[in-house]
Write an enzyme that holds these catalytic residues in place. Structure first.
Site, PDB file in Angstrom:
ATOM      1  N   LYS A 141       0.862  -1.182   0.000  1.00 25.05           N
ATOM      2  CA  LYS A 141       0.000   0.000   0.000  1.00 25.05           C
ATOM      3  C   LYS A 141       0.905   1.241   0.000  1.00 25.05           C
ATOM      4  CE  LYS A 141      -2.357   3.462   1.956  1.00 25.05           C
ATOM      5  NZ  LYS A 141      -1.714   4.635   1.391  1.00 25.05           N
ATOM      6  N   GLU A 146       9.349   1.554  10.960  1.00 23.32           N
ATOM      7  CA  GLU A 146      10.398   2.536  10.641  1.00 23.32           C
ATOM      8  C   GLU A 146       9.725   3.898  10.716  1.00 23.32           C
ATOM      9  OE1 GLU A 146      13.523   2.041  10.070  1.00 23.32           O
ATOM     10  OE2 GLU A 146      13.634  -0.114   9.737  1.00 23.32           O
ATOM     11  N   CYS A 206      13.615  10.902   6.754  1.00 19.11           N
ATOM     12  CA  CYS A 206      13.506  10.557   8.177  1.00 19.11           C
ATOM     13  C   CYS A 206      14.848  10.684   8.874  1.00 19.11           C
ATOM     14  CB  CYS A 206      12.977   9.141   8.318  1.00 19.11           C
ATOM     15  SG  CYS A 206      13.935   7.992   7.348  1.00 19.11           S
TER      16      CYS A 206
HETATM   17  P1  NAP Z   1       2.289   8.950   7.372  1.00 15.98           P
HETATM   18  O1  NAP Z   1       1.256   9.985   7.365  1.00 15.98           O
HETATM   19  O2  NAP Z   1       2.456   8.128   8.608  1.00 15.98           O
HETATM   20  O3  NAP Z   1       1.995   8.017   6.101  1.00 15.98           O
HETATM   21  C1  NAP Z   1       2.770   6.893   5.797  1.00 15.98           C
HETATM   22  C2  NAP Z   1       1.883   5.854   5.160  1.00 15.98           C
HETATM   23  O4  NAP Z   1       0.879   5.453   6.095  1.00 15.98           O
HETATM   24  C3  NAP Z   1       1.144   6.337   3.911  1.00 15.98           C
HETATM   25  O5  NAP Z   1       1.041   5.272   3.000  1.00 15.98           O
HETATM   26  C4  NAP Z   1      -0.227   6.694   4.467  1.00 15.98           C
HETATM   27  O6  NAP Z   1      -1.250   6.619   3.504  1.00 15.98           O
HETATM   28  C5  NAP Z   1      -0.400   5.594   5.486  1.00 15.98           C
HETATM   29  N1  NAP Z   1      -1.384   5.888   6.528  1.00 15.98           N
HETATM   30  C6  NAP Z   1      -1.772   7.090   7.006  1.00 15.98           C
HETATM   31  N2  NAP Z   1      -2.713   6.917   7.962  1.00 15.98           N
HETATM   32  C7  NAP Z   1      -2.926   5.583   8.070  1.00 15.98           C
HETATM   33  C8  NAP Z   1      -3.797   4.780   8.870  1.00 15.98           C
HETATM   34  N3  NAP Z   1      -4.634   5.308   9.771  1.00 15.98           N
HETATM   35  N4  NAP Z   1      -3.757   3.433   8.718  1.00 15.98           N
HETATM   36  C9  NAP Z   1      -2.929   2.881   7.808  1.00 15.98           C
HETATM   37  N5  NAP Z   1      -2.097   3.585   7.019  1.00 15.98           N
HETATM   38  C10 NAP Z   1      -2.081   4.927   7.161  1.00 15.98           C
HETATM   39  O7  NAP Z   1       3.733   9.540   7.068  1.00 15.98           O
HETATM   40  P2  NAP Z   1       4.172  10.466   5.866  1.00 15.98           P
HETATM   41  O8  NAP Z   1       3.878  11.877   6.196  1.00 15.98           O
HETATM   42  O9  NAP Z   1       3.655   9.943   4.575  1.00 15.98           O
HETATM   43  O10 NAP Z   1       5.743  10.193   5.853  1.00 15.98           O
HETATM   44  C11 NAP Z   1       6.634  10.940   6.587  1.00 15.98           C
HETATM   45  C12 NAP Z   1       6.992  10.224   7.892  1.00 15.98           C
HETATM   46  O11 NAP Z   1       7.636   8.989   7.588  1.00 15.98           O
HETATM   47  C13 NAP Z   1       8.003  11.020   8.690  1.00 15.98           C
HETATM   48  O12 NAP Z   1       7.682  10.963  10.060  1.00 15.98           O
HETATM   49  C14 NAP Z   1       9.312  10.295   8.412  1.00 15.98           C
HETATM   50  O13 NAP Z   1      10.299  10.475   9.381  1.00 15.98           O
HETATM   51  C15 NAP Z   1       8.846   8.880   8.316  1.00 15.98           C
HETATM   52  N6  NAP Z   1       9.812   8.051   7.572  1.00 15.98           N
HETATM   53  C16 NAP Z   1      10.532   7.119   8.279  1.00 15.98           C
HETATM   54  C17 NAP Z   1      11.482   6.344   7.623  1.00 15.98           C
HETATM   55  C18 NAP Z   1      12.286   5.325   8.370  1.00 15.98           C
HETATM   56  O14 NAP Z   1      12.897   4.470   7.729  1.00 15.98           O
HETATM   57  N7  NAP Z   1      12.319   5.354   9.697  1.00 15.98           N
HETATM   58  C19 NAP Z   1      11.682   6.506   6.248  1.00 15.98           C
HETATM   59  C20 NAP Z   1      10.936   7.469   5.558  1.00 15.98           C
HETATM   60  C21 NAP Z   1       9.991   8.231   6.256  1.00 15.98           C
HETATM   61  P3  NAP Z   1      -1.749   7.931   2.693  1.00 15.98           P
HETATM   62  O15 NAP Z   1      -0.560   8.519   2.065  1.00 15.98           O
HETATM   63  O16 NAP Z   1      -2.698   7.339   1.700  1.00 15.98           O
HETATM   64  O17 NAP Z   1      -2.383   8.818   3.708  1.00 15.98           O
END
Ligand code: NAP
Length: 486
Positions: free
Chosen positions: A181, A256, A290
């Site tokens: 997804k 992650e 991240c």
């Molecule tokens: P996010 O809002 O948590 O979204 C990540 C994924 O989760 C997207 O596919 C999103 O779908 C989905 N999602 C959102 N709400 C959900 C729910 N209630 N149930 C299931 N899935 C859900 O994060 P983001 O803003 O896209 O990404 C940035 C974050 O990722 C930052 O905090 C960054 O630090 C972190 N990150 C961490 C790493 C690591 O390796 N540690 C790497 C890259 C990024 P939709 O897009 O369709 O809403």
């Protein structure tokens, strides 16, 4: 529509059980170029029912896929990695169009993403078991490593390909099947990857891609007992929500999550190397990674030299549409991201920090208002938002420190524990500081430590699990032991 993308040939449907499908309802959502707001494509808005079918398809494909000799899985994954590199330019243009990052960075990400598939393909042949000496002459103990079954991943928009392949590669290599997804902002890179997997001969149902309602898809993935493992990369709040939901079926998780990386520069550092590392860590992907440095702690004796050189170089960075030549800073992903960055800068200024360079929207003719000037801020303090919230934008706040103990204490004062960086030329200090930083990844005189060979992951609220390196196969296999009475 950018000239560089061939809309006619672009696949936009979802992949379930080897078929390209629309949402049952026929609903779609638009994918826009964040630099221009141009409509690139529309993709299916799927939900619970389609996710369930994808899980069923993955469950059906699991037995024959896991029964294949590892070398056959190796060959298919190897072909997939080769196809990604053959299509590196096309995939990079697609990624820049939907995500915004400069084309050179997108090409780099395609290679990085392919390296995870290639690495995992090689590891497929090396999923070794063990024999353990038993206490009795007539007993033998065998330890087997077996695939888990149906796995799933939910991935973010900031690395539209690499965050998928880091999971998909090892999952498939070990003999699992997967439901993917991708993020709503960047589904096209994921769909393009699915097409290449089909071309590489990966059988129907082994890879499934579902785009649409995040909440409904996520709930089905954790409600459905057929899914035995979910790997999530994204924000800490969503990670915590998934952890709660995983209790229902005790679904295995890798998380992650967010980061808030400190970047320490000691008096004895090579200042030019530190500035180069700071730029690599802070401004790549417009500060939307991240592992981006979010807090810079610089020792008194080198502070002015570091602040001056960093500001000077940051001022010269070329801002523009990622597809254009020489651009180093593209748009932020959406309007909320721009608002957050401005809020962090305004808050810092209100609390007494000084903007050395940047600090405002960058106006670029004919493009959206999502471009932000690469920024350096002098004198951040603990009460500022930027000290504890992920900025996810091109802002480097600096703070002076006096002693090594103080720098380590400040660096570790965070709920996050993903990545940390420091610069020093003292070998004893290097080991001492590396050991004391409470982070999963440490860049010692290195602003870009991410690589396929190394275990990537965090501690504290940055999550758990490791991806990359030999450790990744542990995340996608179960250990079984056989006690054999002769
Ligand atoms: P996010 O809002 O948590 O979204 C990540 C994924 O989760 C997207 O596919 C999103 O779908 C989905 N999602 C959102 N709400 C959900 C729910 N209630 N149930 C299931 N899935 C859900 O994060 P983001 O803003 O896209 O990404 C940035 C974050 O990722 C930052 O905090 C960054 O630090 C972190 N990150 C961490 C790493 C690591 O390796 N540690 C790497 C890259 C990024 P939709 O897009 O369709 O809403």
């Amino acid at each position: 529509m950018p000239q560089t993308l061939d809309q006619q040939k672009m696949q936009t449907r979802n992949l379930i059980g080897g078929k390209w499908i629309d949402a049952d309802s026929g609903d779609e959502f638009a994918v826009l170029d964040p630099a221009t707001d141009e409509h690139i494509a529309s993709v299916p808005r799927c939900g619970t029912a389609e996710t369930r079918r994808a899980i069923d398809a993955a469950a059906e494909a699991f037995k024959p896929w896991s029964a294949r000799p590892a070398v056959e899985r190796y060959r298919m994954l190897r072909s997939l990695a080769d196809a990604m590199m053959r299509d590196q330019d096309r995939l990079a243009r697609l990624m820049t169009s939907e995500q915004g990052k400069p084309l050179a960075e997108a090409k780099g990400e395609v290679a990085y993403a392919a390296s995870f598939i290639e690495w995992a393909a090689e590891e497929a042949k090396r999923v070794y078991g063990e024999t353990v000496p038993a206490s009795f002459a007539d007993k033998r103990i065998l330890v087997l490593r077996q695939p888990i079954g149906v796995t799933a991943c939910i991935t973010p928009w900031n690395f539209p390909l690499a965050m998928i392949t880091r999971k998909l590669g090892p999952a498939l290599a070990a003999g699992n099947t997967m439901v993917v997804k991708p993020a709503e902002d960047t589904p096209l890179s994921a769909i393009a990857l699915g097409e290449l997997a089909v071309e590489a001969g990966v059988p129907a149902g082994v890879v499934n891609i579902v785009t649409g309602e995040a909440k409904a898809i996520g709930e089905e993935l954790l409600d459905n007992p057929k899914v035995r493992k979910l790997s999530f990369t994204g924000s800490t709040p969503v990670g915590k929500l998934l952890l709660q939901k995983s209790a229902k079926n005790l679904t295995k998780l890798s998380l992650e999550l967010g980061g808030h990386a400190p970047f320490l520069v000691f008096d004895d550092a090579d200042v030019d190397a530190a500035v180069k590392g700071a730029i690599a860590s802070k401004y790549r992907n417009m500060g939307q990674t991240c592992v981006c440095a979010n807090r810079f702690y610089v020792q008194d004796g080198i502070y002015d030299a570091f602040a001056g050189k960093l500001s000077e170089q940051v001022k010269t960075m070329k801002i523009g549409r990622g597809l254009d030549d020489g651009v180093q800073v593209g748009p932020l992903i959406n309007d909320d991201a721009v608002e957050k960055v401005q809020r962090h800068v305004d808050d810092a200024v209100q609390h007494g920090a000084k903007v050395l360079t940047g600090g405002a929207l960058a106006k670029v003719d004919g493009l959206t208002n999502r471009f932000y000037e690469p920024t350096v801020i002098d004198g951040f303090t603990p009460e500022m938002l930027i000290n504890h919230e992920e900025t996810f934008g091109p802002v480097a706040p600096l703070r002076r420190f006096k002693s090594e103990e103080q720098a380590i204490e400040w660096a570790n004062d965070s709920i996050y524990g993903l990545a940390a960086y420091f610069y020093t030329r003292d070998a004893s200090r290097l080991m001492r500081v590396a050991e004391q930083l409470e982070y999963g990844i440490v860049g010692a005189n290195d602003g870009a430590p991410s690589t396929v060979q190394a275990p990537f992951g965090g501690v504290k609220e940055s999550g758990f699990g490791r991806e990359g390196g030999k450790y990744v196969m542990d995340e996608y296999t179960e250990i079984k032991y056989v006690s054999w009475q002769l």
